[in-house]
Scaffold this active site. Structure first.
Site, PDB file in Angstrom:
ATOM      1  N   GLU A  65       7.136  27.756  20.855  1.00  0.00           N
ATOM      2  CA  GLU A  65       8.305  27.256  20.127  1.00  0.00           C
ATOM      3  C   GLU A  65       8.497  28.184  18.932  1.00  0.00           C
ATOM      4  OE1 GLU A  65      10.272  24.965  21.189  1.00  0.00           O
ATOM      5  OE2 GLU A  65       9.006  24.261  22.847  1.00  0.00           O
ATOM      6  N   HIS A 107      11.289  19.183  22.714  1.00  0.00           N
ATOM      7  CA  HIS A 107      10.565  20.300  23.324  1.00  0.00           C
ATOM      8  C   HIS A 107       9.261  20.507  22.557  1.00  0.00           C
ATOM      9  CE1 HIS A 107      13.827  22.421  25.813  1.00  0.00           C
ATOM     10  NE2 HIS A 107      14.281  21.228  25.489  1.00  0.00           N
TER      11      HIS A 107
END
Length: 245
Positions: A9, A154
């Site tokens: 990420e 996410h």
């Protein structure tokens, strides 16, 4: 075979804008079976900058949460030791590899691919399997009926775990190449000795009836093309003579 499902990420979409990695996960898989959770690598990272609003809405990792986390320089060697020599599986590999190359480059540690066996991009695979369709991780989970109800935001670790299931589903047909035929007369060449071993694969030699049917089919093709069909030109001479005998 040691494979690693990997995901990151980041603070934003474009590495060219100075964005950084803020979470990295690497889930180990040995011979198509996930290792125990303690064998996985997962780190939150202080990216030394704020996330762009769009990225923050996706991963939810705030600057405040990441403030006391280690910087990439602090975990780089541990990360490289974990992935060293493995086959890496990433969904949309150019994105993650681009960020890893940037972070490693800042530390003088070369390119990510310098440290691993190779990189498999499951997005590229999915585009070949399902051209013209949505092929993000959510869409693939739905297509293969993989439960993603826990994926509210996410996160690198949960994305790796979902990717593992997607990858195994996408490569399910490969299982037939990995079957161990050891044991029993059938595996060792029973049934008249027609079955032979080649590594872990099995080769079935054609019977006399099958060879005769093959030759009859080629004869029909010869009549259609009024000559010799292409297969005749490729067929070894010895095979033709033996089958005709």
């Amino acid at each position: 075979m040691r494979q690693i499902l990997l995901d990151t990420e980041t603070t934003g979409l474009r590495v060219e804008d100075g964005n950084r990695i803020l979470e990295i996960a690497a889930v180990e898989m040995i011979n198509r079976k996930l290792s125990a959770p303690e064998r996985h690598f997962h780190m939150y990272i202080n990216p030394e900058r704020d996330s762009e609003e769009g990225a923050l809405n996706v991963h939810g990792l705030t600057t405040e949460f990441l403030a006391d986390k280690p910087k990439f320089a602090d975990i780089a060697r541990q990360f490289l030791d974990f992935v060293a020599g493995a086959e890496i599986i990433i969904h949309n590999a150019p994105f993650d590899v681009g960020y890893l190359d940037m972070e490693l480059g800042r530390l003088g540690l070369g390119k990510f691919r310098d440290h691993v066996a190779n990189v498999i991009d499951t997005l590229a695979m999915a585009k070949e399997f399902f051209p013209g369709k949505r092929n993000n991780l959510d869409a693939l989970c739905d297509r293969y009926e993989i439960d993603r109800s826990n994926r509210v935001l996410h996160g690198a670790l949960i994305d790796c775990e979902l990717l593992a299931e997607v990858y195994l589903a996408m490569t399910r047909g490969q299982d037939s190449l990995l079957i161990d035929f050891a044991g029993g007369d059938d595996a060792a060449g029973g049934a008249g000795g027609r079955r032979q071993r080649s590594g872990s694969l099995r080769i079935d030699a054609p019977s006399a009836e099958e060879l005769a049917a093959h030759q009859a089919y080629l004869d029909e093709l010869d009549k259609i093309v009024k000559g010799s069909c292409l297969w005749r030109t490729l067929e070894p001479k010895s095979d033709t003579v033996e089958s005709a005998a």
